[in-house]
Design an enzyme around this catalytic site. Structure first.
Site, PDB file in Angstrom:
ATOM      1  N   SER A 263       3.904   2.649   1.144  1.00 35.55           N
ATOM      2  CA  SER A 263       2.497   2.688   1.521  1.00 35.55           C
ATOM      3  C   SER A 263       1.908   4.004   1.016  1.00 35.55           C
ATOM      4  O   SER A 263       2.472   5.071   1.272  1.00 35.55           O
ATOM      5  CB  SER A 263       2.354   2.620   3.050  1.00 35.55           C
ATOM      6  OG  SER A 263       2.971   1.455   3.540  1.00 35.55           O
TER       7      SER A 263
ATOM      8  N   CYS B 176       1.756   0.283  11.418  1.00 36.09           N
ATOM      9  CA  CYS B 176       2.603   0.492  10.243  1.00 36.09           C
ATOM     10  C   CYS B 176       3.948   1.074  10.678  1.00 36.09           C
ATOM     11  O   CYS B 176       3.999   1.987  11.492  1.00 36.09           O
ATOM     12  CB  CYS B 176       1.925   1.435   9.250  1.00 36.09           C
ATOM     13  SG  CYS B 176       2.898   1.663   7.749  1.00 36.09           S
TER      14      CYS B 176
ATOM     15  N   ASP C 216       1.399  -3.456   8.479  1.00 30.65           N
ATOM     16  CA  ASP C 216       2.102  -3.111   7.243  1.00 30.65           C
ATOM     17  C   ASP C 216       3.484  -2.672   7.707  1.00 30.65           C
ATOM     18  O   ASP C 216       3.714  -1.499   7.979  1.00 30.65           O
ATOM     19  CB  ASP C 216       1.349  -1.980   6.523  1.00 30.65           C
ATOM     20  CG  ASP C 216       2.039  -1.551   5.226  1.00 30.65           C
ATOM     21  OD1 ASP C 216       3.065  -2.151   4.878  1.00 30.65           O
ATOM     22  OD2 ASP C 216       1.547  -0.604   4.587  1.00 30.65           O
TER      23      ASP C 216
ATOM     24  N   TRP D 100       7.986  -3.206   7.911  1.00 30.70           N
ATOM     25  CA  TRP D 100       9.204  -3.511   7.153  1.00 30.70           C
ATOM     26  C   TRP D 100      10.383  -3.517   8.109  1.00 30.70           C
ATOM     27  O   TRP D 100      10.319  -2.983   9.208  1.00 30.70           O
ATOM     28  CB  TRP D 100       9.412  -2.470   6.053  1.00 30.70           C
ATOM     29  CG  TRP D 100       9.457  -1.069   6.551  1.00 30.70           C
ATOM     30  CD1 TRP D 100      10.529  -0.402   7.066  1.00 30.70           C
ATOM     31  CD2 TRP D 100       8.356  -0.140   6.611  1.00 30.70           C
ATOM     32  NE1 TRP D 100      10.171   0.873   7.433  1.00 30.70           N
ATOM     33  CE2 TRP D 100       8.850   1.067   7.157  1.00 30.70           C
ATOM     34  CE3 TRP D 100       7.014  -0.209   6.241  1.00 30.70           C
ATOM     35  CZ2 TRP D 100       8.048   2.188   7.356  1.00 30.70           C
ATOM     36  CZ3 TRP D 100       6.221   0.910   6.433  1.00 30.70           C
ATOM     37  CH2 TRP D 100       6.723   2.088   6.977  1.00 30.70           C
TER      38      TRP D 100
END
Length: 674
Positions: free
Chosen positions: A454, A626, A671, A673
């Site tokens: 990012s 995020c 966002d 992961w």
């Protein structure tokens, strides 16, 4: 201009009687200039026009009809893949090779390269089948190469009667839209009249994706045989896809040295820059962010001046790392090969669009350094194919067992390969009887993929610079080996000046939907512990820039976190300054280990529930999350459910629906992961 002035002066000095000579001289000059101009114009326009026919001609060399290709090459199975990181493509290739063992002929196909509206014609081929290996990306989206296919499925009302299909979906359960793309393709094909010959397979990368695939595949093929009335050939031997060609006398200017597309593209850089043509961005800053502790958190800045690259806050920067030279050298040593031999691996199927597994000709050293993933534990098909080279029958038996779907084999693969985290080098070291030919090893290894980060900057403030925030991945495995993250180790070593040379990073931009609200007056709530703060550094810079432009900017609230305030409080000075200047309305930092009871961002959300509920429910705030998908993103979402229940007077079902509606409206973005 000097020539004309000189001519004019000559004329002016002639006597009156010589006027005709001067006129004649002027006429000659005019004609000469005109003819020269026409010649230059013709030459220049001819030069510009040269690339046009080449450009137009290029696509016609590639067959866009997969039906005609299948007919021409006698194939009856096509395996389409939607793949972002290469796994979907890898599974498609494995299924395509499997077909041979069942007396059938398959081909793996990238939907981006073919006219997918021809799917209805598949019924023209007897005993035909379309298999779809579809990965889900982002917020339930198709992968980049499957976007056009997805759009076509949504828009078409074509009939797919007589088309046989099955789908294997690749996803991760920690994400909100688990296997959404695979499930959509499976459902939509049935709606269009196609016949599902085997149930949708669901692969979970949070669990054991390889095991999910092997289990599905071993049930799929017998069902397929029964459906089409064919029998397995019983041929379980290795099937090579590429043949080795060694180049003993080759011009080294024709050898790939790490380029991904055009040869010499790293020497002569030409925009536009993308996945096949990355820009070599010089590193201008590489500093350690944490003041103490045993971790290494870093901030890098790369220069994109002159590249014509444009980015927005919230986008991702993709970088292409290289493998550790020590591991590459050890592989060469253990296999007893000259890593600088120049080779090509050429596809045995001359009709295939994929001529080589990686750019060729190249050296083994380049392939192992730039093109192949030698760090991740190998998948079961690699072990199965390499088993034939083990001289110890016990090693051979165990390798084949690990590739089966038998419980004992699955357990062995889980413990020996996955839990012990053995990469291909560790397997070769621990199985001394296994010494495969390096060309077969290179054929089987998956491609080394780009890594996405990012972007931690705003193009409004830093138009010629991209900032990256990352943490070094490093740990010791159960076998006592030190494992280092490929990309973060490589980034850490990207010094600003390396022996007088500027370090560069091959990169391109991947656009994102993670965007600040269109109206700057909308409040924003940002939740990003650890390196999850990265995109919010860009958001904060942009909100500050908007304020400077005299725009009305809504509340800007940040929730971030680290372990210890004195050790790893990332961007402390920048954040405190932004709060002081009024760019950040409220800065909330969770120092998880500075007290007996651990405190995380979700705890701070609950503490500030009244303010949060007002911002969300009354002031139309946009929420951004995020970081870690497995735990943090879930826990944060649960905190928002609880706030909606308590302050909105909702049941859990209503609160869940409320947050889901925010997601649909683009007011709750993630966002994340795993």
């Amino acid at each position: 201009m000097a020539f004309h002035k000189f001519s004019d002066s000559l004329c002016s000095r002639q006597p009156q009687s010589n006027g005709r000579i001067c006129e004649s001289h002027n006429l000659d000059l005019f004609l000469f200039t005109l003819i020269a101009g026409l010649i230059i114009y013709w030459f220049m326009s001819r030069k510009k026009a040269e690339p046009i026919p080449e450009f137009k001609k290029a696509p016609s060399t590639r067959e866009t009809s997969f039906i005609e290709k299948m007919k021409k090459t006698g194939r009856n199975i096509v395996v389409f893949y939607g793949s972002q990181t290469g796994t979907g493509e890898e599974f498609a290739n494995r299924l395509s090779k499997d077909a041979q063992r069942y007396g059938m002929k398959g081909m793996a196909a990238d939907p981006e390269e073919y006219d997918m509206s021809e799917l209805s014609r598949l019924a023209e081929i007897g005993n035909s089948l379309a298999i779809f290996c579809m990965a889900t990306y982002g917020e339930g989206d198709p992968t980049d190469n499957a976007q056009d296919f997805y759009d076509w499925l949504q828009e078409t009302d074509g009939e797919l009667d007589g088309v046989n299909y099955t789908v294997f979906a690749l996803g991760n359960k920690t994400y909100e839209h688990y296997n959404a793309m695979g499930a959509y393709v499976d459902k939509r094909l049935e709606e269009l009249g196609a016949k599902r010959v085997f149930d949708l397979g669901m692969g979970d990368d949070d669990g054991n994706l390889e095991e999910d695939f092997v289990t599905w595949r071993e049930q799929f093929w017998p069902a397929m045989c029964e459906h089409f009335g064919v029998e397995a050939s019983g041929e379980d031997s290795s099937i090579r896809q590429y043949e080795l060609k060694e180049h003993n006398d080759i011009n080294m200017n024709k050898v790939y040295t790490g380029e991904l597309g055009r040869l010499k593209s790293f020497e002569t850089q030409k925009p536009p820059f993308d996945a096949k043509n990355p820009f070599l961005a010089p590193v201008t800053v590489n500093r350690k962010l944490n003041k103490a502790g045993d971790r290494h958190l870093m901030h890098l800045e790369v220069d994109i001046t002159g590249s014509k690259i444009r980015y927005e806050s919230g986008d991702h920067v993709a970088v292409y790392p290289t493998n550790d030279t020590a591991i590459v050298n050890r592989l060469g040593q253990i296999l007893g090969v000259d890593l600088d031999s120049v080779i090509s691996l050429n596809n045995l199927d001359e009709e295939s669009n994929k001529k080589h597994p990686f750019p060729c000709p190249t050296t083994y050293r380049t392939a192992l350094t730039h093109y192949l993933d030698i760090i991740h534990p190998p998948r079961t098909n690699v072990l199965y194919e390499l088993a034939q080279y083990a001289t110890d029958p016990k090693d051979q038996e165990n390798m084949r067992k690990m590739a089966s779907s038998a419980p004992e084999g699955k357990a062995l693969y889980q413990s020996f390969v996955l839990e012990d985290n053995r990469n291909i080098l560790a397997i070769l070291e621990d199985l001394p009887s296994l010494r495969p030919p390096i060309d077969h090893l290179c054929e089987l290894m998956p491609r080394l993929q780009a890594r996405y980060y990012s972007i931690a900057s705003s193009s409004k403030v830093h138009p010629n610079s991209i900032h990256i925030c990352a943490v070094l991945v490093e740990y010791t495995t159960k076998t006592g080996r030190l494992t280092k993250g490929v990309a973060t180790t490589w980034l850490k070593n990207k010094l600003v000046a390396d022996n007088g040379h500027k370090s560069t990073v091959p990169m391109y931009i991947r656009k994102s939907q993670f965007r600040l609200p269109f109206k700057a007056s909308n409040p924003v709530i940002m939740v990003g512990p650890g390196t999850g703060i990265a995109p919010f550094m860009g958001f904060i810079q942009e909100r500050g820039w908007l304020k400077e432009q005299g725009k009305e900017v809504g509340e800007t609230v940040l929730y971030c976190g680290c372990r210890h305030k004195k050790e790893d409080y990332l961007y402390q000075e920048e954040l405190e300054e932004a709060e002081k200047m009024g760019v950040i309305t409220k800065l909330n930092v969770a120092f998880s280990r500075d007290q007996e009871q651990k405190v995380y961002v979700q705890h701070l959300l609950r503490t500030n529930k009244e303010d949060l509920w007002r911002q969300i429910h009354t002031d139309n705030a946009h929420i951004y999350i995020c970081g870690d998908a497995r735990n943090m993103a879930r826990d944060v979402q649960t905190a928002f459910y609880e706030i909606a229940e308590e302050l909105g007077g909702m049941t859990r079902t209503q609160a869940t629906d409320y947050i889901k509606k925010l997601m649909t409206k683009g007011r709750y973005s993630q966002d994340v992961w795993s």
